[in-house]
Design a protein around this motif. Structure first.
Motif, PDB file in Angstrom:
ATOM      1  N   LEU A  33     -64.296  89.672  -1.896  1.00 10.62           N
ATOM      2  CA  LEU A  33     -63.140  89.547  -1.014  1.00 10.62           C
ATOM      3  C   LEU A  33     -62.437  90.890  -0.853  1.00 10.62           C
ATOM      4  N   PHE A  34     -62.298  91.626  -1.936  1.00  5.50           N
ATOM      5  CA  PHE A  34     -61.648  92.937  -1.850  1.00  5.50           C
ATOM      6  C   PHE A  34     -62.414  93.866  -0.914  1.00  5.50           C
ATOM      7  N   ASN A  35     -63.726  93.851  -0.995  1.00  5.80           N
ATOM      8  CA  ASN A  35     -64.530  94.704  -0.118  1.00  5.80           C
ATOM      9  C   ASN A  35     -64.371  94.310   1.349  1.00  5.80           C
ATOM     10  N   GLN A  36     -64.187  93.021   1.602  1.00  7.78           N
ATOM     11  CA  GLN A  36     -63.925  92.575   2.973  1.00  7.78           C
ATOM     12  C   GLN A  36     -62.570  93.105   3.461  1.00  7.78           C
ATOM     13  N   VAL A  37     -61.595  93.082   2.556  1.00  7.73           N
ATOM     14  CA  VAL A  37     -60.279  93.637   2.894  1.00  7.73           C
ATOM     15  C   VAL A  37     -60.398  95.123   3.208  1.00  7.73           C
ATOM     16  N   ARG A  38     -61.153  95.828   2.387  1.00  2.00           N
ATOM     17  CA  ARG A  38     -61.351  97.262   2.604  1.00  2.00           C
ATOM     18  C   ARG A  38     -62.010  97.544   3.950  1.00  2.00           C
ATOM     19  N   GLU A  39     -62.928  96.687   4.346  1.00  5.07           N
ATOM     20  CA  GLU A  39     -63.578  96.861   5.642  1.00  5.07           C
ATOM     21  C   GLU A  39     -62.558  96.778   6.774  1.00  5.07           C
ATOM     22  N   ARG A  40     -61.562  95.946   6.593  1.00  7.87           N
ATOM     23  CA  ARG A  40     -60.550  95.765   7.640  1.00  7.87           C
ATOM     24  C   ARG A  40     -59.433  96.803   7.569  1.00  7.87           C
ATOM     25  N   LEU A  41     -59.009  97.135   6.368  1.00  4.11           N
ATOM     26  CA  LEU A  41     -57.821  97.979   6.216  1.00  4.11           C
ATOM     27  C   LEU A  41     -58.127  99.453   5.964  1.00  4.11           C
ATOM     28  N   GLY A  42     -59.373  99.791   5.686  1.00  2.00           N
ATOM     29  CA  GLY A  42     -59.695 101.185   5.404  1.00  2.00           C
ATOM     30  C   GLY A  42     -59.451 101.541   3.955  1.00  2.00           C
ATOM     31  N   ASN A  43     -59.365 102.826   3.685  1.00  2.00           N
ATOM     32  CA  ASN A  43     -59.204 103.300   2.313  1.00  2.00           C
ATOM     33  C   ASN A  43     -57.835 102.953   1.736  1.00  2.00           C
ATOM     34  N   ALA A  44     -57.811 102.752   0.434  1.00  2.00           N
ATOM     35  CA  ALA A  44     -56.541 102.619  -0.270  1.00  2.00           C
ATOM     36  C   ALA A  44     -55.841 103.975  -0.282  1.00  2.00           C
ATOM     37  N   VAL A  81     -45.242  91.450  -3.513  1.00  2.00           N
ATOM     38  CA  VAL A  81     -45.356  91.831  -4.923  1.00  2.00           C
ATOM     39  C   VAL A  81     -46.835  92.035  -5.221  1.00  2.00           C
ATOM     40  N   ASN A  82     -47.116  92.767  -6.294  1.00  2.00           N
ATOM     41  CA  ASN A  82     -48.515  93.036  -6.655  1.00  2.00           C
ATOM     42  C   ASN A  82     -49.245  93.589  -5.428  1.00  2.00           C
ATOM     43  N   THR A  83     -48.785  94.743  -4.973  1.00  2.00           N
ATOM     44  CA  THR A  83     -49.143  95.260  -3.650  1.00  2.00           C
ATOM     45  C   THR A  83     -49.814  96.623  -3.732  1.00  2.00           C
ATOM     46  N   ARG A  84     -50.745  96.852  -2.822  1.00  2.00           N
ATOM     47  CA  ARG A  84     -51.326  98.176  -2.627  1.00  2.00           C
ATOM     48  C   ARG A  84     -51.388  98.458  -1.127  1.00  2.00           C
ATOM     49  N   GLU A  85     -51.279  99.753  -0.781  1.00  2.00           N
ATOM     50  CA  GLU A  85     -51.290 100.170   0.617  1.00  2.00           C
ATOM     51  C   GLU A  85     -52.659 100.724   1.001  1.00  2.00           C
ATOM     52  N   PHE A  86     -52.995 100.538   2.268  1.00  2.00           N
ATOM     53  CA  PHE A  86     -54.261 101.010   2.826  1.00  2.00           C
ATOM     54  C   PHE A  86     -53.978 101.696   4.159  1.00  2.00           C
ATOM     55  N   VAL A  87     -54.978 102.345   4.715  1.00  2.00           N
ATOM     56  CA  VAL A  87     -54.775 103.112   5.944  1.00  2.00           C
ATOM     57  C   VAL A  87     -54.246 102.235   7.074  1.00  2.00           C
ATOM     58  N   ARG A  88     -54.719 100.998   7.167  1.00  2.00           N
ATOM     59  CA  ARG A  88     -54.307 100.135   8.273  1.00  2.00           C
ATOM     60  C   ARG A  88     -53.258  99.097   7.883  1.00  2.00           C
ATOM     61  N   GLY A  89     -52.875  99.036   6.616  1.00  2.00           N
ATOM     62  CA  GLY A  89     -51.905  98.013   6.260  1.00  2.00           C
ATOM     63  C   GLY A  89     -51.695  97.837   4.776  1.00  2.00           C
ATOM     64  N   ILE A  90     -51.421  96.593   4.388  1.00  2.00           N
ATOM     65  CA  ILE A  90     -51.008  96.265   3.026  1.00  2.00           C
ATOM     66  C   ILE A  90     -51.771  95.034   2.542  1.00  2.00           C
ATOM     67  N   LEU A  91     -52.117  95.032   1.270  1.00  2.00           N
ATOM     68  CA  LEU A  91     -52.623  93.838   0.607  1.00  2.00           C
ATOM     69  C   LEU A  91     -51.643  93.495  -0.500  1.00  2.00           C
ATOM     70  N   THR A  92     -51.099  92.290  -0.455  1.00  2.00           N
ATOM     71  CA  THR A  92     -50.082  91.889  -1.417  1.00  2.00           C
ATOM     72  C   THR A  92     -50.390  90.493  -1.937  1.00  2.00           C
ATOM     73  N   CYS A  93     -49.914  90.183  -3.132  1.00  2.00           N
ATOM     74  CA  CYS A  93     -50.272  88.915  -3.767  1.00  2.00           C
ATOM     75  C   CYS A  93     -49.033  88.213  -4.334  1.00  2.00           C
ATOM     76  N   PRO A  94     -48.263  87.524  -3.483  1.00  2.00           N
ATOM     77  CA  PRO A  94     -47.105  86.772  -3.964  1.00  2.00           C
ATOM     78  C   PRO A  94     -47.502  85.759  -5.041  1.00  2.00           C
ATOM     79  N   ASN A  95     -46.533  85.440  -5.883  1.00  2.00           N
ATOM     80  CA  ASN A  95     -46.814  84.558  -7.014  1.00  2.00           C
ATOM     81  C   ASN A  95     -46.695  83.084  -6.672  1.00  2.00           C
ATOM     82  N   SER A  96     -46.190  82.769  -5.481  1.00  2.00           N
ATOM     83  CA  SER A  96     -46.090  81.364  -5.085  1.00  2.00           C
ATOM     84  C   SER A  96     -46.614  81.187  -3.666  1.00  2.00           C
ATOM     85  N   GLU A  97     -47.128  79.991  -3.407  1.00  2.00           N
ATOM     86  CA  GLU A  97     -47.653  79.696  -2.076  1.00  2.00           C
ATOM     87  C   GLU A  97     -46.537  79.669  -1.046  1.00  2.00           C
ATOM     88  N   VAL A  98     -45.363  79.228  -1.469  1.00  2.00           N
ATOM     89  CA  VAL A  98     -44.212  79.203  -0.559  1.00  2.00           C
ATOM     90  C   VAL A  98     -43.873  80.615  -0.095  1.00  2.00           C
TER      91      VAL A  98
END
Length: 319
Positions: A33-44, A81-98
């Protein structure tokens, strides 16, 4: 350390992969899944330039003329929260579904941004990953942002509040905000050398026009490290000589002035711990036209100091 794009990209991508997968019960699925994200967002990356749509698209700001330098300072990203930035955007992982659903809802109301929930876990099994992308950002073959877009966004962000500006910032003052990080002299993982060279030319032309007001010089990064060190050493040594004998310097700060190469230097010095082992020294010229500070250890005649900051022409008098 010299900036090398390929090495920096490999290092940051590896670190981001570990960050998002090392605590998962099924790391293999997480890496896919992370590699798929990288394909979309580019380098960290470590940080985005301040003209990036992730930072400029959100309309809500703490102040009207306020310039966002990172995503965490914008209210729209409060749930990230639990976030990293990439060339095209952000990947973040909130702790709740809400929180994840709310973040997607809020971001998708902003023109130019897209947010979506991801189907598998990242960061930890109980987190709810959200991908946020600036869909207008297109990449060059080298993984940086397309030159014409980067230049246009840079110019728009730079001149937007020109009438409210009080000073013009030099390239060396705003290089990290312009290129993102990590970066070199005029390129980064987001901006290639061609784009960076034209960004600098554009900024210097605007500064010379007077549109922002008088030029504010602070960073001396345009000078080689050895030359910056010489400037710092020259000012600090001269201040120590002017303050001699040091046995008369106590733990109460002493301030005085002395002349050096036609300039009036202001000194603030004190015995840091009151035992004659370490002295804190600050030397400045004018209203921060040139400043350096550091520590002197008389036992070994050793100086430690920060990089000097100020105006290049003045600083070079002390090389």
């Amino acid at each position: 350390m010299e900036f090398r794009a390929n090495q920096s990209a490999a290092r940051l991508n590896s670190q981001a992969a570990d960050y998002f997968t090392e605590n998962l019960s099924d790391r293999v699925i997480g890496l896919e899944l992370f590699n798929q994200v990288r394909e979309r967002l580019g380098n960290a990356v470590e940080s985005l330039p301040d003209w990036h749509p992730i930072l400029t698209a959100p309309p809500e700001r703490p102040q009207h003329h306020w310039h966002a330098s990172n995503y965490s300072s914008l209210p729209i990203y409060d749930l990230c929260v639990n976030t990293r930035e990439f060339v095209r955007g952000i990947l973040t992982c909130p702790n709740s579904e809400v929180d994840a659903d709310k973040l997607v809802e809020v971001v998708n109301q902003v023109q130019g941004l897209n947010a979506e929930r991801l189907e598998s876990a990242l960061y930890r099994d109980s987190a709810f990953p959200v991908l946020i992308e600036a869909w207008e950002v297109e990449l060059e073959a080298d993984g940086t942002i397309r030159s014409r877009d980067a230049l246009a966004w840079f110019v728009q962000a730079t001149v937007k509040h020109a009438r409210e500006a009080q000073v013009a910032e030099t390239w060396w003052n705003v290089r990290q905000l312009t290129l993102g990080s990590p970066h070199g002299a005029r390129s980064s993982l987001l901006v290639n050398d061609y784009t960076g060279r034209y960004m600098r030319k554009i900024l210097e032309t605007l500064n010379d026009s007077g549109i922002f007001g008088p030029i504010k010089e602070m960073s001396l990064d345009m000078l080689p490290e050895r030359k910056r060190s010489t400037i710092g050493q020259t000012l600090m040594r001269a201040a120590l000589e002017a303050a001699a004998p040091l046995v008369n310097v106590t733990d109460e700060a002493r301030e005085f002035k002395f002349e050096l190469r036609g300039e009036t230097c202001k000194v603030r010095i004190r015995d840091t711990w009151g035992d004659g082992m370490e002295y804190s020294v600050r030397v400045s010229i004018g209203d921060f036209d040139l400043t350096v500070s550091g520590f002197y250890y008389p036992k070994n005649d050793k100086l430690e100091h920060t990089d000097p900051t100020g105006k290049q022409k003045l600083a070079e008098k002390f090389t």
